[in-house]
Design a protein around this motif. Structure first.
Motif, PDB file in Angstrom:
ATOM      1  N   ALA A  39      31.643  55.785  -0.232  1.00  0.00           N
ATOM      2  CA  ALA A  39      32.321  55.672   1.061  1.00  0.00           C
ATOM      3  C   ALA A  39      32.167  56.979   1.823  1.00  0.00           C
ATOM      4  O   ALA A  39      32.439  58.053   1.290  1.00  0.00           O
ATOM      5  CB  ALA A  39      33.797  55.355   0.850  1.00  0.00           C
ATOM      6  N   LEU A  40      31.745  56.873   3.085  1.00  0.00           N
ATOM      7  CA  LEU A  40      31.496  58.047   3.922  1.00  0.00           C
ATOM      8  C   LEU A  40      32.271  57.930   5.228  1.00  0.00           C
ATOM      9  O   LEU A  40      32.229  56.907   5.902  1.00  0.00           O
ATOM     10  CB  LEU A  40      30.005  58.176   4.223  1.00  0.00           C
ATOM     11  CG  LEU A  40      29.095  58.324   2.998  1.00  0.00           C
ATOM     12  CD1 LEU A  40      27.637  58.215   3.404  1.00  0.00           C
ATOM     13  CD2 LEU A  40      29.363  59.633   2.309  1.00  0.00           C
ATOM     14  N   MET A  41      32.963  59.000   5.579  1.00  0.00           N
ATOM     15  CA  MET A  41      33.731  59.020   6.812  1.00  0.00           C
ATOM     16  C   MET A  41      32.811  59.261   8.007  1.00  0.00           C
ATOM     17  O   MET A  41      31.980  60.170   7.982  1.00  0.00           O
ATOM     18  CB  MET A  41      34.791  60.118   6.733  1.00  0.00           C
ATOM     19  CG  MET A  41      35.746  60.150   7.906  1.00  0.00           C
ATOM     20  SD  MET A  41      36.773  61.644   7.823  1.00  0.00           S
ATOM     21  CE  MET A  41      37.602  61.378   6.272  1.00  0.00           C
ATOM     22  N   ARG A  42      32.968  58.476   9.069  1.00  0.00           N
ATOM     23  CA  ARG A  42      32.192  58.641  10.286  1.00  0.00           C
ATOM     24  C   ARG A  42      33.145  58.652  11.479  1.00  0.00           C
ATOM     25  O   ARG A  42      33.682  57.617  11.873  1.00  0.00           O
ATOM     26  CB  ARG A  42      31.165  57.506  10.435  1.00  0.00           C
ATOM     27  CG  ARG A  42      30.051  57.544   9.378  1.00  0.00           C
ATOM     28  CD  ARG A  42      29.204  58.789   9.544  1.00  0.00           C
ATOM     29  NE  ARG A  42      28.173  58.890   8.516  1.00  0.00           N
ATOM     30  CZ  ARG A  42      28.271  59.674   7.466  1.00  0.00           C
ATOM     31  NH1 ARG A  42      29.374  60.384   7.265  1.00  0.00           N
ATOM     32  NH2 ARG A  42      27.275  59.756   6.604  1.00  0.00           N
ATOM     33  N   PRO A  43      33.402  59.845  12.074  1.00  0.00           N
ATOM     34  CA  PRO A  43      34.347  59.938  13.198  1.00  0.00           C
ATOM     35  C   PRO A  43      33.893  59.115  14.398  1.00  0.00           C
ATOM     36  O   PRO A  43      32.698  59.049  14.712  1.00  0.00           O
ATOM     37  CB  PRO A  43      34.350  61.441  13.512  1.00  0.00           C
ATOM     38  CG  PRO A  43      33.883  62.100  12.250  1.00  0.00           C
ATOM     39  CD  PRO A  43      32.904  61.147  11.649  1.00  0.00           C
ATOM     40  N   ASP A  44      34.851  58.513  15.094  1.00  0.00           N
ATOM     41  CA  ASP A  44      34.539  57.692  16.263  1.00  0.00           C
ATOM     42  C   ASP A  44      34.050  58.525  17.439  1.00  0.00           C
ATOM     43  O   ASP A  44      33.344  58.017  18.311  1.00  0.00           O
ATOM     44  CB  ASP A  44      35.775  56.887  16.690  1.00  0.00           C
ATOM     45  CG  ASP A  44      36.136  55.818  15.672  1.00  0.00           C
ATOM     46  OD1 ASP A  44      35.244  55.418  14.901  1.00  0.00           O
ATOM     47  OD2 ASP A  44      37.310  55.392  15.644  1.00  0.00           O
ATOM     48  N   ASP A  45      34.439  59.812  17.499  1.00  0.00           N
ATOM     49  CA  ASP A  45      34.059  60.636  18.652  1.00  0.00           C
ATOM     50  C   ASP A  45      32.691  61.278  18.497  1.00  0.00           C
ATOM     51  O   ASP A  45      32.295  62.118  19.309  1.00  0.00           O
ATOM     52  CB  ASP A  45      35.108  61.726  18.899  1.00  0.00           C
ATOM     53  CG  ASP A  45      35.316  62.623  17.682  1.00  0.00           C
ATOM     54  OD1 ASP A  45      34.507  62.523  16.725  1.00  0.00           O
ATOM     55  OD2 ASP A  45      36.267  63.427  17.681  1.00  0.00           O
ATOM     56  N   GLY A  46      31.948  60.902  17.456  1.00  0.00           N
ATOM     57  CA  GLY A  46      30.600  61.414  17.309  1.00  0.00           C
ATOM     58  C   GLY A  46      30.481  62.723  16.569  1.00  0.00           C
ATOM     59  O   GLY A  46      29.372  63.196  16.312  1.00  0.00           O
ATOM     60  N   ARG A  47      31.605  63.348  16.224  1.00  0.00           N
ATOM     61  CA  ARG A  47      31.538  64.595  15.473  1.00  0.00           C
ATOM     62  C   ARG A  47      30.993  64.339  14.071  1.00  0.00           C
ATOM     63  O   ARG A  47      31.045  63.224  13.574  1.00  0.00           O
ATOM     64  CB  ARG A  47      32.927  65.230  15.361  1.00  0.00           C
ATOM     65  CG  ARG A  47      33.420  65.897  16.629  1.00  0.00           C
ATOM     66  CD  ARG A  47      34.726  66.637  16.359  1.00  0.00           C
ATOM     67  NE  ARG A  47      35.810  65.724  16.016  1.00  0.00           N
ATOM     68  CZ  ARG A  47      36.985  66.130  15.540  1.00  0.00           C
ATOM     69  NH1 ARG A  47      37.210  67.425  15.322  1.00  0.00           N
ATOM     70  NH2 ARG A  47      37.929  65.237  15.269  1.00  0.00           N
ATOM     71  N   SER A  48      30.497  65.400  13.458  1.00  0.00           N
ATOM     72  CA  SER A  48      30.050  65.268  12.077  1.00  0.00           C
ATOM     73  C   SER A  48      31.272  65.194  11.166  1.00  0.00           C
ATOM     74  O   SER A  48      32.336  65.734  11.494  1.00  0.00           O
ATOM     75  CB  SER A  48      29.173  66.456  11.679  1.00  0.00           C
ATOM     76  OG  SER A  48      29.965  67.617  11.512  1.00  0.00           O
ATOM     77  N   PRO A  49      31.146  64.562  10.015  1.00  0.00           N
ATOM     78  CA  PRO A  49      32.257  64.550   9.064  1.00  0.00           C
ATOM     79  C   PRO A  49      32.690  65.960   8.673  1.00  0.00           C
ATOM     80  O   PRO A  49      33.875  66.201   8.462  1.00  0.00           O
ATOM     81  CB  PRO A  49      31.685  63.787   7.870  1.00  0.00           C
ATOM     82  CG  PRO A  49      30.581  62.966   8.423  1.00  0.00           C
ATOM     83  CD  PRO A  49      30.003  63.762   9.540  1.00  0.00           C
ATOM     84  N   LEU A  50      31.730  66.878   8.583  1.00  0.00           N
ATOM     85  CA  LEU A  50      32.058  68.248   8.216  1.00  0.00           C
ATOM     86  C   LEU A  50      33.003  68.882   9.219  1.00  0.00           C
ATOM     87  O   LEU A  50      33.980  69.543   8.852  1.00  0.00           O
ATOM     88  CB  LEU A  50      30.776  69.083   8.107  1.00  0.00           C
ATOM     89  CG  LEU A  50      30.961  70.545   7.723  1.00  0.00           C
ATOM     90  CD1 LEU A  50      31.616  70.672   6.354  1.00  0.00           C
ATOM     91  CD2 LEU A  50      29.622  71.278   7.751  1.00  0.00           C
ATOM     92  N   ALA A  51      32.744  68.657  10.527  1.00  0.00           N
ATOM     93  CA  ALA A  51      33.610  69.219  11.557  1.00  0.00           C
ATOM     94  C   ALA A  51      35.017  68.640  11.472  1.00  0.00           C
ATOM     95  O   ALA A  51      36.012  69.351  11.625  1.00  0.00           O
ATOM     96  CB  ALA A  51      33.005  68.969  12.932  1.00  0.00           C
ATOM     97  N   LEU A  52      35.106  67.334  11.226  1.00  0.00           N
ATOM     98  CA  LEU A  52      36.419  66.692  11.127  1.00  0.00           C
ATOM     99  C   LEU A  52      37.197  67.231   9.928  1.00  0.00           C
ATOM    100  O   LEU A  52      38.400  67.513  10.013  1.00  0.00           O
ATOM    101  CB  LEU A  52      36.227  65.181  11.003  1.00  0.00           C
ATOM    102  CG  LEU A  52      37.507  64.333  10.953  1.00  0.00           C
ATOM    103  CD1 LEU A  52      38.307  64.485  12.231  1.00  0.00           C
ATOM    104  CD2 LEU A  52      37.150  62.866  10.726  1.00  0.00           C
ATOM    105  N   LEU A  53      36.520  67.392   8.791  1.00  0.00           N
ATOM    106  CA  LEU A  53      37.178  67.899   7.592  1.00  0.00           C
ATOM    107  C   LEU A  53      37.598  69.354   7.752  1.00  0.00           C
ATOM    108  O   LEU A  53      38.681  69.755   7.309  1.00  0.00           O
ATOM    109  CB  LEU A  53      36.248  67.743   6.385  1.00  0.00           C
ATOM    110  CG  LEU A  53      35.989  66.293   5.941  1.00  0.00           C
ATOM    111  CD1 LEU A  53      34.816  66.232   4.984  1.00  0.00           C
ATOM    112  CD2 LEU A  53      37.229  65.710   5.288  1.00  0.00           C
ATOM    113  N   GLU A  54      36.750  70.152   8.382  1.00  0.00           N
ATOM    114  CA  GLU A  54      37.100  71.554   8.588  1.00  0.00           C
ATOM    115  C   GLU A  54      38.297  71.688   9.532  1.00  0.00           C
ATOM    116  O   GLU A  54      39.152  72.555   9.348  1.00  0.00           O
ATOM    117  CB  GLU A  54      35.898  72.316   9.140  1.00  0.00           C
ATOM    118  CG  GLU A  54      34.811  72.580   8.112  1.00  0.00           C
ATOM    119  CD  GLU A  54      35.320  73.401   6.946  1.00  0.00           C
ATOM    120  OE1 GLU A  54      36.146  74.308   7.167  1.00  0.00           O
ATOM    121  OE2 GLU A  54      34.921  73.113   5.803  1.00  0.00           O
ATOM    122  N   ALA A  55      38.343  70.839  10.546  1.00  0.00           N
ATOM    123  CA  ALA A  55      39.490  70.872  11.463  1.00  0.00           C
ATOM    124  C   ALA A  55      40.773  70.511  10.724  1.00  0.00           C
ATOM    125  O   ALA A  55      41.819  71.137  10.921  1.00  0.00           O
ATOM    126  CB  ALA A  55      39.247  69.912  12.631  1.00  0.00           C
TER     127      ALA A  55
END
Length: 597
Positions: free
Chosen positions: A49-65
């Motif tokens: 399972a891989l997270m894919r943000p709706d706003d187009g950001r990379s998963p790495l950016a979402l996790l770091e935030a």
């Protein structure tokens, strides 16, 4: 979830879209799934399972935030819930779910919440694999293993992500004992062109076998790398060549796998040791349950049973909170159901119905140690359960049924690895290798080895010298085969199997028989060697003389066109061995098989 951007993610899952709120920012994400392929039969074995943000950001950016806002644990827990909700379990296979190691250690990701999310699927928890991802140093690997123990005790598996890059290391591997380790894309990409990477991956195959771990190669994008991974015996692969992350499930593999070609099938290196007991202790099987003071009455015990209908037994504690007994519900109810029992014994001490020798386990006791409980004559633990203590004081109870289930799983796992006497692969690895040979499409020969007149030798000299003779068979066989292409297995007793791809297989088998027959003379008494005979009992129990013990090998060809499975090959090889014994030949090749020059 996967901290890599979509352009480089490697994963294992494939199901419908899922949407969940991101706790840190209120934005949403969907769960994509990437297939993991089993090379043995070229099928989809599971998905990540891989997270894919709706706003187009990379998963790495979402996790770091989320990490910066200290909401990483909440985000990952929500992602697990979303992934489980969306996954199409009808496609089969396992679901890999990413969790950060340090988030688990700090309690930001609560194992209890994750466990409830998995249980809510209604699936067997063995279908879930918790994939440990970490870009930071894990300073308490043992603590992480302890936290994961609660998920493992329920049946979930563990995978270590990105091995060979970042901070995944052998300390984590040793302490977590994961069922799966994912080889980082850094080692996989360009593997076919790098002798250095090849040496590292080959070493990882050996380490994985000694730990009882299965490898998953990430980042597979070139057919040349995939072909080498197959030759090395890597069981699972994932990457863009095999399937990109998608919002729908898949059960098909790309046609590129047909270009793998067929060559000799290498023998997987085996250490001959079982993987050992996972880091599961009595604490991981602990269930909090009410207890009763030793000076309580039967009326008090009845009230506890009435308030807790799921409780099978009540621990009885002394003033220092130390267990002194266990009251079984069924036994208690039967005695209290006797006419006038409540009036006569309701106010008497509850200890009159107590089992005064309950099974006690310390919280730190391993499943391996607890398995000794199953060997005892007293089987009341099956319905009473067992009491879990810490420093002698009561902590909770454990279910006997759960203990039996976990011990059985561990014994089955250990049986996959080796015969305890010779440390050669046993029946299950033999069957696996035969199937690999059949799937490769290449011809090979199956050799069945057996000792003649071994029983009278064993009866006359005892099991210790009998074991020495069986070990001699193992050492002679392994000294004459090519370990890269010829597989040696120990069926049991004095029966061995050799699956040979060496072109000079006949000469090797003849040398095996000659060397064993010569070496075995040292295991007989001088008088027996001089006579060329040994004394013993025949099958009717009468004293008789027998020739000295020798080795016989029956040989049959095995190819995909003639045999449909391992059972047919094993049966034919055993028949060749019987014919060799009847003809009194040391080496016998089934008729119609052209012998090599």
């Amino acid at each position: 979830m996967d901290p890599l951007p979509a352009a480089s993610a490697d994963a294992v899952l494939d199901t419908p879209a899922a949407t969940a709120p991101t706790p840190a920012s209120g934005s949403g994400f969907r769960m994509a799934y990437q297939p993991i392929v089993r090379l043995r039969d070229r099928s989809v074995a599971g998905h990540e399972a891989l997270m894919r943000p709706d706003d187009g950001r990379s998963p790495l950016a979402l996790l770091e935030a989320a990490r910066h806002r200290r909401t990483l644990g909440e985000l990952e827990t929500r992602a697990v819930e979303a992934a489980v909700r969306a996954f199409d379990f009808a496609t089969g296979g396992r679901l890999l779910l990413n969790l950060s190691a340090n988030a688990l250690l700090r309690g930001a990701v609560r194992s209890g919440e994750v466990l409830r999310a998995l249980q809510g699927s209604g699936q067997d928890l063995s279908r879930f694999v918790v994939e440990i991802t970490e870009r930071d140093i894990v300073e308490d690997a043992k603590g992480l293993a302890h936290v994961l123990g609660y998920l493992r005790a329920a049946g979930a598996r563990v995978a270590l992500d990105d091995f060979g890059n970042g901070h995944s290391n052998f300390e984590l591997w040793h302490e977590l004992l994961p069922e799966f380790v994912k080889i980082d894309r850094y080692l996989v990409d360009g593997l076919s062109e790098s002798p250095g990477k090849l040496a590292v991956v080959r070493a990882l195959v050996q380490v994985a076998d000694s730990y009882g771990t299965e490898l998953i190669a990430e980042g597979v994008e070139r057919i040349e790398d995939l072909r080498l991974l197959q030759d090395l015996g890597i069981p699972y692969v994932q990457g863009y060549l095999l399937g990109r992350p998608a919002f729908h499930t898949t059960t098909t593999v790309p046609g590129e796998l047909e270009a793998l070609g067929h060559g000799k099938t290498p023998v997987w290196p085996r250490s001959g040791r079982p993987s050992g007991i996972r880091r599961v202790t009595a604490e991981h099987m602990l269930v909090e349950a009410p207890s009763i003071p030793v000076d309580s009455t039967n009326n008090d015990a009845e009230a506890i049973f009435r308030a807790n209908p799921e409780l099978n037994a009540i621990p009885v504690l002394d003033a220092q909170q130390r267990p002194v007994g266990l009251i079984n519900r069924r036994v208690f109810n039967e005695r209290m159901a006797i006419p006038f029992a409540r009036e006569l014994i309701g106010k008497k001490p509850c200890t009159v119905h107590m089992h005064a020798s309950p099974v006690l386990c310390d919280v730190g006791q391993s499943i391996d140690e607890m398995s000794q409980i199953l060997l005892g004559e007293d089987q009341r633990y099956l319905h009473d359960g067992f009491i879990v203590t810490e420093h002698g004081r009561y902590r909770g109870v454990g279910a006997g049924e759960a203990l039996v289930r976990r011990v059985t799983e561990l014994r089955i796992e250990a049986a996959r690895y080796a015969n305890p006497l010779t440390l050669l692969p046993g029946n299950i690895p033999i069957t696996e290798h035969i199937n690999r040979l059949l799937e490769s499409g290449r011809a090979f020969v199956a050799c069945y080895c057996d000792l003649d007149n071994f029983k009278p030798y064993n009866d006359q000299n005892g099991y210790f010298r009998g074991d020495r003779m069986i070990q001699l068979v193992a050492s002679v066989i392994t000294s004459h085969v090519d370990p890269q292409w010829d597989f040696v297995g120990h069926v049991g007793g004095d029966d061995f199997v050799i699956l040979m791809q060496s072109e000079d297989w006949l000469a090797r088998c003849q040398a095996i028989v000659a060397d064993f027959n010569q070496g075995a003379l040292s295991l007989f008494d001088a008088r027996e060697v001089a006579r060329g005979m040994l004394e013993g009992e025949d099958r009717s129990g009468r004293q008789a003389s027998f020739p000295l013990t020798t080795l016989t090998i029956g040989i049959v060809p095995s190819d995909a066109a003639r045999f449909e499975g391992a059972e047919a090959i094993a049966s034919c090889a055993a028949g060749a061995k019987r014919e060799a014994k009847r003809l009194k030949r040391g080496v016998h090749v089934m008729p119609g098989v052209p012998a090599p020059a």
